[in-house]
Design a protein around this motif. Structure first.
Motif, short mmCIF file in Angstrom:
data_model
loop_
_atom_site.label_atom_id
_atom_site.label_comp_id
_atom_site.label_asym_id
_atom_site.label_seq_id
_atom_site.Cartn_x
_atom_site.Cartn_y
_atom_site.Cartn_z
N LYS A 41 0.69 -1.40 -0.24
CA LYS A 41 -0.42 -0.35 0.15
C LYS A 41 0.97 1.14 0.13
O LYS A 41 0.55 2.06 -1.01
CB LYS A 41 -1.00 0.22 1.19
N ASP A 42 2.38 1.14 1.02
CA ASP A 42 2.84 2.28 0.48
C ASP A 42 3.68 2.55 -0.22
O ASP A 42 3.59 3.80 -0.97
CB ASP A 42 3.54 2.56 2.07
N ARG A 80 -1.54 9.47 6.54
CA ARG A 80 -1.58 7.95 6.88
C ARG A 80 -2.44 7.85 8.10
O ARG A 80 -1.36 8.74 8.99
CB ARG A 80 -0.40 7.98 7.51
N SER A 99 -2.45 5.86 9.98
CA SER A 99 -2.09 5.24 11.14
C SER A 99 -0.66 6.25 11.93
O SER A 99 -1.21 6.17 12.75
CB SER A 99 -1.26 4.09 11.22
N GLY A 100 0.10 6.97 11.31
CA GLY A 100 0.11 8.38 12.18
C GLY A 100 -0.57 8.80 12.97
O GLY A 100 0.52 8.55 14.28
N ALA A 150 -5.75 12.55 10.72
CA ALA A 150 -4.99 12.61 9.04
C ALA A 150 -4.94 14.06 8.05
O ALA A 150 -4.03 14.29 8.17
CB ALA A 150 -5.04 11.62 8.49
N VAL A 197 -5.02 8.16 1.15
CA VAL A 197 -4.79 7.78 2.43
C VAL A 197 -4.62 6.36 2.21
O VAL A 197 -4.59 5.53 2.01
CB VAL A 197 -6.70 7.73 2.87
N SER A 198 -3.21 6.08 2.59
CA SER A 198 -2.17 4.72 1.81
C SER A 198 -2.81 3.40 3.10
O SER A 198 -2.23 2.73 2.55
CB SER A 198 -0.76 5.07 2.83
N ASP A 199 -3.71 3.97 4.19
CA ASP A 199 -3.91 2.56 5.17
C ASP A 199 -5.01 3.01 5.68
O ASP A 199 -5.79 2.26 7.08
CB ASP A 199 -2.49 2.72 6.35
#
Length: 188
Positions: free
Chosen positions: A18-19, A38, A40-41, A91, A102-104
């Motif tokens: 994904k990233d 992200r 998750s960040g 985010a 949005v990578s995640d």
């Protein structure tokens, strides 16, 4: 902050790439046009603060991060239950480019939040890789992680706008990304 012209919500299993796909999109569109966000960040940053951990080490693909993954998932679920948009809002703060990747994206609640807020700008992208490819990328099944909502939350219930197979074949990836890039350029 101007509303984005396109919001791509990438999802996929651990080690599907994904990233990598997100960075390819940003590279090909340019950093003035596209930013990678992200979810998750903000989660990892808040988790690190509350638990006295090294935030930077939680961002990489390290044993350090993996040792906290299950508890971080549990903690993140508690935060989401209290406020489903918490990590999404955090985010997007400060994002100014017309294309957001949005990578995640991991949960239906994430998809719903972005669709509610950004409407037709949102497109869903599933990044897939074979189990063999994922293993070559050092993926090993972990009970409580790979069978948790954080990995399986979008396995059903979403009709993806795009499906990108990322098994390491550069030409195949180019052929799949080009129509997506053309679609994004048409929105600019």
């Amino acid at each position: 902050m101007a509303a984005p012209r396109a919001v791509l919500l990438l999802s996929g299993k651990r080690k599907s790439g994904k990233d990598f796909v997100a960075e390819e999109l940003r590279s090909r569109l340019g950093p003035d046009v596209c930013t990678v966000l992200r979810l998750s960040g903000p989660l990892k940053e808040q988790y690190a603060k509350e638990h006295g951990l090294d935030f930077q080490r939680l961002l990489d693909a390290s044993a350090y991060k993996e040792s906290y993954r299950q508890d971080m998932i549990r903690w993140g679920e508690e935060k989401r239950c209290a406020d489903p948009g918490f990590f999404c809002r955090t985010a997007v703060e400060g994002a100014a480019q017309p294309v957001w990747v949005v990578s995640d994206t991991r949960r239906l609640s994430d998809v719903e939040w972005f669709r509610d807020v950004y409407g037709d700008a949102v497109q869903t992208v599933r990044v897939v890789a074979t189990e063999e490819t994922r293993k070559r990328r050092n993926w090993v099944f972990v009970a409580g992680v790979d069978d948790a909502e954080s990995e399986c939350g979008l396995d059903q219930g979403v009709a993806f706008d795009w499906v990108i197979t990322n098994d390491g074949d550069e030409r195949s990836l180019d052929e799949q990304l080009e129509p997506l890039l053309q679609s994004l350029r048409g929105r600019l």
